[in-house]
Design an enzyme around this catalytic site. Structure first.
Site, PDB file in Angstrom:
ATOM      1  N   SER A 272       0.842  -1.188   0.000  1.00  0.00           N
ATOM      2  CA  SER A 272       0.000   0.000   0.000  1.00  0.00           C
ATOM      3  C   SER A 272       0.878   1.238   0.000  1.00  0.00           C
ATOM      4  O   SER A 272       1.934   1.268   0.653  1.00  0.00           O
ATOM      5  CB  SER A 272      -0.897   0.025   1.239  1.00  0.00           C
ATOM      6  OG  SER A 272      -1.549   1.281   1.363  1.00  0.00           O
TER       7      SER A 272
ATOM      8  N   TYR B 280      -2.302  -0.758   9.960  1.00  0.00           N
ATOM      9  CA  TYR B 280      -2.342  -1.288   8.587  1.00  0.00           C
ATOM     10  C   TYR B 280      -1.032  -1.001   7.865  1.00  0.00           C
ATOM     11  O   TYR B 280      -0.443  -1.896   7.234  1.00  0.00           O
ATOM     12  CB  TYR B 280      -3.516  -0.666   7.837  1.00  0.00           C
ATOM     13  CG  TYR B 280      -3.611  -1.070   6.381  1.00  0.00           C
ATOM     14  CD1 TYR B 280      -4.072  -2.339   6.030  1.00  0.00           C
ATOM     15  CD2 TYR B 280      -3.257  -0.180   5.375  1.00  0.00           C
ATOM     16  CE1 TYR B 280      -4.171  -2.704   4.701  1.00  0.00           C
ATOM     17  CE2 TYR B 280      -3.357  -0.546   4.032  1.00  0.00           C
ATOM     18  CZ  TYR B 280      -3.820  -1.811   3.708  1.00  0.00           C
ATOM     19  OH  TYR B 280      -3.913  -2.174   2.385  1.00  0.00           O
TER      20      TYR B 280
END
Length: 245
Positions: free
Chosen positions: A141, A154
């Site tokens: 990400s 995350y």
């Protein structure tokens, strides 16, 4: 293309979002695809049927990515159905958000179990079982670089994914298997939209010079490149975010 030379892709988290887009994109390139899911069997079946309707070959397989026995069965199924595996696209993951000070530790542990242990389990199996000429493509990400508040747990998990990706690429020296990570920015997937206000969505879309969210197909195009012609791209993290900053 004959069965003897048709390449095979196993795509985790393929019931929606980038995983499904990747399944359809690779099928269009002639891959047989294994559509993996952990939840959402109906959506996985729909994804597989979309591949078949377009003239491709697809099977559906379920399994907890962090469970080595369950995922070994998924790899077994792929080999039984299609004779082997050439490409792993590891798109499965979870993304609960909260400020670090307010994140329950059990939520943190869940994120790391799915995103970190899950990547380790699936990559380990792929490293042992992919055929020569193959590719391992992990999903990271752009949040590992954007430092966006509420994404601490995350982003930490995806930082681990990137570290594993770069090391595995070097460990597979001599195997003719590439290992890379694709790191999308804000992308219009159900995982992204969950729990976000329209104001937040608009703000994140404005981060890119193009003034829009990414689409799953944007990431799938890069994944298809790494799965096919991009053989000299190895041990890299590709930020697919439209220039988000």
């Amino acid at each position: 293309m004959s069965d003897k030379i048709q390449r095979v892709a196993l795509i985790t988290g393929a019931s929606g979002g980038i995983g499904r887009a990747s399944a359809e994109r690779l099928a269009a390139d002639g891959f047989s695809v294994v559509v993996h899911y952990a939840g959402g069997k109906d959506r996985a079946e729909q994804a597989a049927q979309a591949v078949r309707d377009a003239g491709g070959r697809a099977v559906v397989a379920a399994g907890d990515v962090a469970d080595e026995d369950a995922m070994a069965e998924v790899f077994d199924l792929a080999e039984r159905e299609f004779g082997g595996i050439d490409v792993l696209v590891h798109a499965a993951g979870v993304m609960p958000t909260a400020p670090i000070a307010e994140t329950p530790l059990d939520t943190f542990d869940h994120i790391q179990r799915v995103n970190v242990r899950g990547t380790f389990v699936v990559d380990q199996l792929a490293a042992r079982r992919l055929r020569a000429g193959g590719a391992i493509i992990n999903l990271s990400s752009s949040l590992t670089r954007l430092q966006t508040p509420t994404y601490g747990a995350y982003a930490a998990s995806k930082g681990a994914v990137e570290a594993m990706t770069l090391i595995l690429a070097r460990e597979l020296r001599g195997r003719d298997i590439t290992v890379n990570a694709v790191a999308p920015g804000p992308t219009a997937t159900p995982l992204f939209f969950a729990g976000k206000s329209q104001e937040t969505i608009d703000r994140l879309a404005s981060l890119t010079p193009m003034g829009r969210l990414g689409e799953p197909a944007d990431a799938a195009e890069v994944i298809a490149f790494l799965a096919g012609p991009g053989r000299w791209m190895n041990g890299q993290v590709l930020y697919v975010n439209g220039g988000a900053a």
